[in-house]
Design a protein around this motif. Structure first.
Motif, PDB file in Angstrom:
ATOM      1  N   GLN A 153      44.906 -51.424  32.073  1.00 41.55           N
ATOM      2  CA  GLN A 153      44.863 -51.541  33.523  1.00 41.55           C
ATOM      3  C   GLN A 153      45.955 -50.651  34.103  1.00 41.55           C
ATOM      4  O   GLN A 153      47.134 -51.007  34.114  1.00 41.55           O
ATOM      5  N   ARG A 202      37.997 -60.409  35.710  1.00 42.79           N
ATOM      6  CA  ARG A 202      37.430 -59.360  36.554  1.00 42.79           C
ATOM      7  C   ARG A 202      37.780 -59.497  38.032  1.00 42.79           C
ATOM      8  O   ARG A 202      37.010 -59.087  38.893  1.00 42.79           O
ATOM      9  N   LYS A 224      39.205 -54.603  38.027  1.00 40.30           N
ATOM     10  CA  LYS A 224      38.315 -53.891  37.116  1.00 40.30           C
ATOM     11  C   LYS A 224      39.146 -53.055  36.153  1.00 40.30           C
ATOM     12  O   LYS A 224      39.914 -52.190  36.574  1.00 40.30           O
ATOM     13  N   LEU A 243      28.030 -60.339  37.440  1.00 38.62           N
ATOM     14  CA  LEU A 243      29.117 -61.228  37.049  1.00 38.62           C
ATOM     15  C   LEU A 243      28.938 -62.647  37.564  1.00 38.62           C
ATOM     16  O   LEU A 243      29.538 -63.573  37.023  1.00 38.62           O
ATOM     17  N   THR A 254      32.998 -55.765  31.083  1.00 40.11           N
ATOM     18  CA  THR A 254      34.014 -54.820  31.547  1.00 40.11           C
ATOM     19  C   THR A 254      33.564 -54.045  32.770  1.00 40.11           C
ATOM     20  O   THR A 254      34.334 -53.871  33.725  1.00 40.11           O
ATOM     21  N   THR A 255      32.340 -53.573  32.756  1.00 36.02           N
ATOM     22  CA  THR A 255      31.853 -52.739  33.857  1.00 36.02           C
ATOM     23  C   THR A 255      30.720 -53.406  34.630  1.00 36.02           C
ATOM     24  O   THR A 255      30.022 -52.743  35.394  1.00 36.02           O
ATOM     25  N   SER A 266      42.506 -59.116  34.958  1.00 38.07           N
ATOM     26  CA  SER A 266      41.548 -58.144  34.419  1.00 38.07           C
ATOM     27  C   SER A 266      40.488 -58.832  33.568  1.00 38.07           C
ATOM     28  O   SER A 266      39.318 -58.437  33.581  1.00 38.07           O
ATOM     29  N   ARG A 319      30.775 -65.981  36.078  1.00 36.46           N
ATOM     30  CA  ARG A 319      31.940 -66.562  36.748  1.00 36.46           C
ATOM     31  C   ARG A 319      31.920 -68.087  36.718  1.00 36.46           C
ATOM     32  O   ARG A 319      32.976 -68.717  36.879  1.00 36.46           O
TER      33      ARG A 319
END
Length: 324
Positions: free
Chosen positions: A11, A62, A65, A86, A79-80, A59, A90
């Motif tokens: 990050q 999320r 990012k 997401l 990750t992306t 991170s 979550r």
């Protein structure tokens, strides 16, 4: 399969300068962190202020990012992932923040705060949500009447219980606890810690437990990771780490734990120098550079990835910090 797997996570934040505010450097808040977390396990994360613990936690869930590496949750690479992708995930990843006075909306009642996760995830009717809020308050030791009050009407410990209730509302599998007791009175800290342990047993939760106090981490954690300047320098089962620390920085942190006996004296490894800047970290071992260790130059150019010394005990193989 691990519940959470973090691989070489980075990050980096741009540092801007000049008239056009162009990126002139990067602040390497998290710089190549790897670990895994099993279901029902607690991994403690310790280190000095500014070493990147909170940034790592944000991170992983999320809120930030990542700029490099990967985060896999239940085998899925998040990750992306986009915000829409997401949303289902979550439900299973939540966070408890350090300061409940700042993390709770002062304009919302406790009912509004605790109902919001259900509304976002489109779960239940209005009557069902009210029943779920009452159950959450009971689980964290607050009366049902608290639902009609505002956060500022509660003490710090009670506000943190509200934050915990919000975190467990959707029955997550992983909770990132970002120094959840550091803003509380000592007399209240043990109550909140015991609440977290009780909830873990009842709900099968996994915790990434971020803290400064190593005594607190030992009480809570199955394993402990020690972080310095954006990197993990040692990772081991809690009992092993406290009994036989291998990295010089870990030993210094353990020596700083207060002894509850004013008459007892023990030798301490006093930290010298200043923490290097994450914008321009030194080559090689950052801790050896800080201490001015005579073997620091030997670490320049070395592969300082964690090495497993004994089963489950990983350490950065630095000649100036481990003597290897």
């Amino acid at each position: 399969m691990s519940l959470l797997t973090v691989q070489n996570l980075q990050q980096h934040f741009p540092v801007r300068g000049g008239l056009l505010r162009r990126s002139v450097a990067s602040c390497k808040a998290v710089d190549g962190v790897s670990f895994s977390l099993a279901a029902g396990e607690t991994l403690g994360l310790v280190g000095e202020s500014g070493c990147g613990k909170t940034t790592l936690g944000k991170s992983i869930v999320r809120l930030l990012k990542p700029t490099g590496g990967s985060v896999h949750f239940e085998g899925q690479d998040i990750t992306t992932a986009s915000m829409g992708q997401l949303r289902p995930t979550r439900r299973h990843m939540q966070m408890i923040f350090q300061d409940p006075a700042e993390s709770l909306n002062p304009r919302h009642t406790v009912r509004d705060i605790l109902e919001e996760p259900f509304i976002v995830q489109k779960l239940g009717s209005k009557e069902e949500r009210r029943a779920w809020v009452a159950d959450l308050l009971d689980k964290v030791g607050l009366p049902t009447t608290a639902s009609d009050r505002f956060p500022f009407e509660f003490s710090g410990g009670q506000r943190q219980r509200i934050g915990i209730a919000r975190a467990i509302a959707l029955k997550p599998k992983l909770i990132v606890c970002d120094e959840p007791v550091s803003a509380l009175d000592v007399s209240v800290q043990s109550q909140v810690l015991n609440l977290l342990l009780d909830l873990q047993r009842q709900m099968g939760l996994s915790y990434l437990f971020i803290a400064h106090g190593l005594s607190v981490v030992k009480h809570m954690s199955d394993r402990v990771a020690v972080m310095y300047l954006g990197k993990i320098v040692e990772l081991a089962p809690a009992e092993t780490l406290y009994r036989r620390p291998l990295h010089a920085y870990t030993r210094a942190l353990l020596d700083a734990i207060p002894v509850p006996d004013p008459a007892l004296r023990r030798p301490r490894s006093l930290l010298q120098g200043d923490v290097p800047s994450p914008i321009n970290p030194p080559a090689g071992c950052a801790f050896g550079h800080r201490m001015g260790h005579p073997r620091w130059k030997d670490s320049v150019g070395m592969d300082l990835s964690l090495k497993e010394i004994t089963p489950g005990h990983w350490v950065q193989p630095c000649p100036c910090c481990t003597g290897e």
